[in-house]
Design an enzyme around this catalytic site. Structure first.
Site, PDB file in Angstrom:
ATOM      1  N   THR A  81       0.835  -1.191   0.000  1.00 19.45           N
ATOM      2  CA  THR A  81       0.000   0.000   0.000  1.00 19.45           C
ATOM      3  C   THR A  81       0.876   1.250   0.000  1.00 19.45           C
ATOM      4  O   THR A  81       1.805   1.352   0.795  1.00 19.45           O
ATOM      5  CB  THR A  81      -0.933   0.011   1.220  1.00 19.45           C
ATOM      6  OG1 THR A  81      -1.739  -1.166   1.192  1.00 19.45           O
ATOM      7  CG2 THR A  81      -1.836   1.224   1.222  1.00 19.45           C
ATOM      8  N   GLU A 101      -3.472  -6.922   6.412  1.00 21.79           N
ATOM      9  CA  GLU A 101      -3.077  -6.953   7.831  1.00 21.79           C
ATOM     10  C   GLU A 101      -3.525  -8.251   8.500  1.00 21.79           C
ATOM     11  O   GLU A 101      -3.732  -8.290   9.717  1.00 21.79           O
ATOM     12  CB  GLU A 101      -3.645  -5.746   8.591  1.00 21.79           C
ATOM     13  CG  GLU A 101      -3.130  -4.409   8.119  1.00 21.79           C
ATOM     14  CD  GLU A 101      -1.630  -4.282   8.273  1.00 21.79           C
ATOM     15  OE1 GLU A 101      -1.140  -4.194   9.400  1.00 21.79           O
ATOM     16  OE2 GLU A 101      -0.939  -4.270   7.240  1.00 21.79           O
TER      17      GLU A 101
END
Length: 407
Positions: free
Chosen positions: A172, A384
């Site tokens: 990201t 995550e």
């Protein structure tokens, strides 16, 4: 001691400001950057400068990425043993910003997931040296998926530098960030304990962005594949201790997630809240009133479904607050962080998709942002650590079993 479920008074101005930014700055450009994938949202530069100014003045605690540093002493004594600090402020403000747009929040300069890793693991000298950088986080590799312990990117010490080799995917802000926090192993034969994180400045020879991904959602955020070929970084850029502690295992590296998982939960909470708010308004326009004082089974089916979703949302919100509050008070929060991420990720996807369904053709079309929120929310249940990984971590913590005992 009793727990107050009201927003801490000192954070209410911050939350209100974040909501105004989401409504007046992010929502108006949300569809624009959903269609213009990979285009940098220039409007964010002014917002980032404002947040930097607030952070430097101390007027906006929680505006930046916070960490989960702990010591044996617990919370600070001057707060009476209980502290509502930067972690709690961060999740509350992030939830409000994601009420506006998740992809734009992930594109905010100097607010990357790598910044949270630095805040959590860096020593004092590193924290000062890397203050103000914009750091992405490179963990996932082809073939490793959610099992971060199987990282194959290597870091070999050569004199005063580490030499990195490997490939990272789904980074990201990987193209826009000026630094990347890279997870690599010092010795694959020693397993999880040898995995460390390194801060690599963009432009370092041997590091290159190979491609940008086309994605289902969060299109405003760039997601990159990064290649490391004999990439040399100073040994001082290894975060935390260079020693390999096989007794500690993977705990040191995984401590980063104790901070970032509540942040991702906050993103899901904010996106789901946006969908609930708009759906309630659209139902009201269609003559369906949601009455919180009447049993759900006595109301319109759509109203009953909305009440059920709001209950699920509140559970996610409270778990998010608990995980962040524990970090502020220097309490181990690995279990709570995974619980918050698992609950919010699942509920976020469920709520946004259900809101599309409840609103019929309006929900499915681009007339409203509901279909976009349904797309954006999916990644929040994946990155995550996926839903399945979070449930596995929670089970291990509750049952007191190691990763070798419960796979």
């Amino acid at each position: 001691m009793p727990i107050s479920l009201e927003d801490p008074k000192k954070f209410r101005p911050l939350v209100s400001q974040a909501h105004q930014v989401a409504m007046n700055m992010l929502r108006p450009i949300s569809r624009k950057y959903d269609k213009a994938e990979h285009a940098y949202p220039k409007e964010l530069d002014m917002l980032a400068a404002m947040i930097d100014g607030l952070s430097e003045s101390g007027a906006s605690e929680g505006a930046g990425a916070a960490g989960v540093r702990r010591d044996e002493g617990g919370a600070t004594k001057d707060e009476g043993g209980v502290k509502n600090g930067a972690n709690l402020a961060s999740v509350m403000s992030i939830a409000e910003m994601c009420w506006g747009d998740v992809g734009l929040l992930l594109s905010m300069p100097r607010q990357g997931l790598g910044n949270s890793a630095i805040a959590s693991v860096a020593n004092d000298e590193q924290a000062e040296r890397f203050a103000g950088v914009w750091a992405g986080m490179a963990i996932t590799e082809p073939g490793t998926g959610s099992d971060s312990a199987n990282i194959t990117t290597t870091a070999v010490l050569d004199g005063d530098e580490y030499v990195l080799n490997g490939e990272k995917i789904y980074v990201t802000a990987g193209d826009r960030a000026d630094h990347i926090v890279v997870w690599a192993t010092l010795d694959r034969s020693l397993g999880r304990a040898a995995i460390k994180s390194f801060v690599v400045p963009k432009g370092t020879p041997g590091m290159r962005v190979d491609r940008l991904e086309h994605k289902l959602g969060i299109k405003a955020s760039d997601t990159a594949t990064i290649i490391f070929e004999d990439c040399r970084v100073p040994k001082e850029n290894l975060l935390g201790s260079p020693e390999i502690d096989t007794k500690q295992g993977f705990a040191g590296a995984m401590a980063t997630f104790d901070n970032t998982r509540p942040l991702v939960a906050a993103m899901a909470v904010g996106c789901a809240r946006a969908a609930l708010d708009l759906t309630r308004s659209l139902l009201a326009e269609a003559g369906v009133t949601v009455d919180h004082d009447r049993p759900a089974h006595l109301q319109h089916a759509a109203a009953a479904r909305l009440l059920q979703m709001e209950a699920d949302w509140e559970a996610s919100y409270l778990l998010m607050l608990q995980a962040a509050w524990m970090a502020d008070n220097r309490k181990p929060n690995s279990l709570e962080a995974s619980m918050a991420k698992a609950k919010a990720g699942r509920v976020g996807s469920d709520i946004t998709l259900s809101c599309v369904e409840l609103c019929g053709s309006i929900g499915y079309s681009e007339a409203e942002l509901l279909e976009k929120w349904a797309r954006d929310s999916k990644i929040l249940d994946i990155f995550e650590g996926t839903q399945q990984i979070q449930q596995l971590i929670v089970a291990r913590r509750v049952l007191g079993l190691s990763s070798a005992e419960l796979k």
